[in-house]
Design a protein around this motif. Sequence first.
Motif, PDB file in Angstrom:
ATOM      1  N   ASP A  34       9.664  -7.171   9.376  1.00  0.00           N
ATOM      2  CA  ASP A  34       9.922  -7.576   7.991  1.00  0.00           C
ATOM      3  C   ASP A  34      11.432  -7.612   7.729  1.00  0.00           C
ATOM      4  O   ASP A  34      11.938  -8.542   7.097  1.00  0.00           O
ATOM      5  N   ASN A  82       8.177  -5.433   1.712  1.00  0.00           N
ATOM      6  CA  ASN A  82       9.282  -4.933   2.542  1.00  0.00           C
ATOM      7  C   ASN A  82      10.385  -5.992   2.642  1.00  0.00           C
ATOM      8  O   ASN A  82      11.580  -5.692   2.531  1.00  0.00           O
ATOM      9  N   GLY A  97       4.339   0.752   2.014  1.00  0.00           N
ATOM     10  CA  GLY A  97       4.269  -0.277   3.039  1.00  0.00           C
ATOM     11  C   GLY A  97       3.748  -1.558   2.429  1.00  0.00           C
ATOM     12  O   GLY A  97       3.234  -1.567   1.294  1.00  0.00           O
ATOM     13  N   GLY A  98       3.843  -2.606   3.203  1.00  0.00           N
ATOM     14  CA  GLY A  98       3.437  -3.920   2.724  1.00  0.00           C
ATOM     15  C   GLY A  98       4.469  -4.903   3.234  1.00  0.00           C
ATOM     16  O   GLY A  98       5.631  -4.856   2.814  1.00  0.00           O
ATOM     17  N   ALA A  99       4.027  -5.733   4.174  1.00  0.00           N
ATOM     18  CA  ALA A  99       4.984  -6.573   4.888  1.00  0.00           C
ATOM     19  C   ALA A  99       5.824  -7.423   3.932  1.00  0.00           C
ATOM     20  O   ALA A  99       7.049  -7.506   4.086  1.00  0.00           O
ATOM     21  N   ARG A 107       3.509   0.746  17.473  1.00  0.00           N
ATOM     22  CA  ARG A 107       2.287   0.028  17.120  1.00  0.00           C
ATOM     23  C   ARG A 107       1.615  -0.591  18.347  1.00  0.00           C
ATOM     24  O   ARG A 107       0.399  -0.712  18.422  1.00  0.00           O
ATOM     25  N   ILE A 116      -1.143 -11.493   7.085  1.00  0.00           N
ATOM     26  CA  ILE A 116      -1.947 -10.341   6.667  1.00  0.00           C
ATOM     27  C   ILE A 116      -2.821 -10.738   5.479  1.00  0.00           C
ATOM     28  O   ILE A 116      -4.020 -10.450   5.435  1.00  0.00           O
ATOM     29  N   MET A 127       0.839  -1.198   0.000  1.00  0.00           N
ATOM     30  CA  MET A 127       0.000   0.000   0.000  1.00  0.00           C
ATOM     31  C   MET A 127       0.871   1.244   0.000  1.00  0.00           C
ATOM     32  O   MET A 127       2.011   1.195   0.450  1.00  0.00           O
ATOM     33  N   ARG A 143      -8.308  -0.187   2.510  1.00  0.00           N
ATOM     34  CA  ARG A 143      -7.872  -1.266   1.627  1.00  0.00           C
ATOM     35  C   ARG A 143      -8.972  -2.294   1.365  1.00  0.00           C
ATOM     36  O   ARG A 143      -8.751  -3.214   0.578  1.00  0.00           O
ATOM     37  N   TYR A 155      -6.599   1.847   7.842  1.00  0.00           N
ATOM     38  CA  TYR A 155      -6.465   1.199   6.538  1.00  0.00           C
ATOM     39  C   TYR A 155      -7.618   1.623   5.613  1.00  0.00           C
ATOM     40  O   TYR A 155      -8.769   1.654   6.042  1.00  0.00           O
ATOM     41  N   ARG A 190      -2.814  -9.031  12.654  1.00  0.00           N
ATOM     42  CA  ARG A 190      -3.331  -7.654  12.624  1.00  0.00           C
ATOM     43  C   ARG A 190      -4.801  -7.713  13.002  1.00  0.00           C
ATOM     44  O   ARG A 190      -5.671  -7.839  12.116  1.00  0.00           O
ATOM     45  N   TYR A 193      -2.830   3.349   3.466  1.00  0.00           N
ATOM     46  CA  TYR A 193      -3.065   3.439   4.900  1.00  0.00           C
ATOM     47  C   TYR A 193      -2.320   4.602   5.521  1.00  0.00           C
ATOM     48  O   TYR A 193      -1.321   5.066   4.993  1.00  0.00           O
ATOM     49  N   ASP A 208       8.798   2.432   6.646  1.00  0.00           N
ATOM     50  CA  ASP A 208       8.891   0.977   6.706  1.00  0.00           C
ATOM     51  C   ASP A 208      10.282   0.485   6.326  1.00  0.00           C
ATOM     52  O   ASP A 208      10.754  -0.522   6.825  1.00  0.00           O
TER      53      ASP A 208
HETATM   54  O1  KDG Z   1       5.117  -4.855   8.730  1.00  0.00           O
HETATM   55  C1  KDG Z   1       4.817  -3.592   8.258  1.00  0.00           C
HETATM   56  C2  KDG Z   1       3.461  -3.649   7.682  1.00  0.00           C
HETATM   57  O2  KDG Z   1       2.545  -3.876   8.696  1.00  0.00           O
HETATM   58  C3  KDG Z   1       3.085  -2.418   6.985  1.00  0.00           C
HETATM   59  O3  KDG Z   1       3.945  -2.180   5.917  1.00  0.00           O
HETATM   60  C4  KDG Z   1       1.663  -2.427   6.490  1.00  0.00           C
HETATM   61  O4  KDG Z   1       1.565  -4.534   5.414  1.00  0.00           O
HETATM   62  C5  KDG Z   1       1.098  -3.765   6.216  1.00  0.00           C
HETATM   63  C6  KDG Z   1      -0.094  -4.158   6.960  1.00  0.00           C
HETATM   64  O5  KDG Z   1      -0.922  -4.797   6.340  1.00  0.00           O
HETATM   65  O6  KDG Z   1      -0.211  -3.879   8.143  1.00  0.00           O
END
Ligand code: KDG
Length: 326
Positions: free
Chosen positions: A271, A38, A33-35, A97, A137, A11, A108, A106, A169, A90, A307
Motif C-alpha cells: 500500500d 492505508n 488496517g485496510g489496503a 504473509r 480485496i 478494519m 469481516r 478475518y 487474497r 482481523y 500497517d
Molecule cells: O495491505 C494490507 C492489508 O492487507 C491489510 O491492511 C488488511 O486490507 C486488508 C485485507 O483485506 O487484507
Amino acid sequence: VVDVVALGESMVTFLPSRPGRLADVPSFERGIGGAESNVACVLAAAGHTTRWISRVGADGFGDHLVETIGGYGVDVSRVRRDPDRPTGVYFRTAGDRSSDAHEVAYYRAGSAASAMSPDGVDLDAARAGRVLHLSGITAALSAGCLDLLRKLTAPHPARPLVSFDVNHRPGLWRDTHGPEVLLELARRADVVFVGEDEAEEAWGVTGGPSPIREALPEPDTLVVKQGAHGATAFCRPPAGGTAGGRATTPRPATTAPALQVDVVATTGAGDAFAAGFLSATLRGLPVRDRLRHGHLMAAAALTTPGDLAPPPTRAHADRLAALDDT
Ligand code: KDG
C-alpha cells in the motif's frame, strides 16, 4: 478537486504481542488496517489531499477507524455508518504473509463495508478526485462490492485516473472466480500494481515482468512488484490527443531496485509503495522517480510492525530519491 479518493473496507487489526501460532498468542495490540485507507493515509502524510470512502458499523471500532484515518488528514466525511452491521476486524500473527508462519484471521463476513454497492455509495464523491484508488480485496467482499468496482472502472464522462492494486487474497474468495475477476478489473484500470508472486499465484504467469505485461497489456501503466529485488514499470506515453487511441506496441520497461532494509513486517508495504508511486505520478515526476518514491514509502512500512508507518517528508523523500543507486 481532491488528489486521491480511495474506496474500500478498513478494519481494526489486532497485532500479536509475541510470535507464535494464533492459537497460542495471549494478547494483541490494536492497530488499523485496510489496503485502500492505508494508501490514503500515506498520501495524506506525503502532503496530498485525500478522501476515504467506505462503510463502518455504528460501533466503537467504527469510531476508531474514522477518528484514526481522519487524524491522518484524510477526508472521512463520506464514510457511512451502518446501524445493523459491524465493523470488520482481523487478527494476525507475526511473520511474513508469504510464509506458513503467517496467519490471518478475518472476522469481516457480513461487515458494514461488505454491504457497499453502486446504490449505497455516492458515485460522484468517488469520482471527484484526480485519482480513484481501488483494490481487488473489495471485489471479494460481496456481489454488491464487485458491482461497485465494475461500475467505477467502467467508462464514464467523469471517470478519474483509476488505480487498481490487484491484492489477491485467496482466503477471502468464497468461489473460484477470484483470478478471472481480478484480471477483468485490472484490464479496465489505468494504473495497475501487481506482485510477481501474485501474478503467478492468481494467473499462473511466471518468468518475470515481461510475461506479466503480455498477459495484461491494457493498462497505460503496469507496475510489477518484485519484492526485495525492486519493481518494474511499463508506461505507455499519453495518446497525444487521439481519443481512445491505445498504442499496441510494448513500451520499454523501467526497473528500480528496492531499498535494503531490515524487514519487521511486510503488511502495508504494498500500500505504501502504491502511495509513493501515485504521489510522484500526481507530481508529474518521471517513471524512475515514481518507482523510487514507491520504494521509499514501502521501506518505512517494512520497518514497522503495523500497517502504517510515518513516511519520510516530501522534501526528505525527494532528496533520497535523487541519490544515485551506487
Ligand atoms: O495491505 C494490507 C492489508 O492487507 C491489510 O491492511 C488488511 O486490507 C486488508 C485485507 O483485506 O487484507
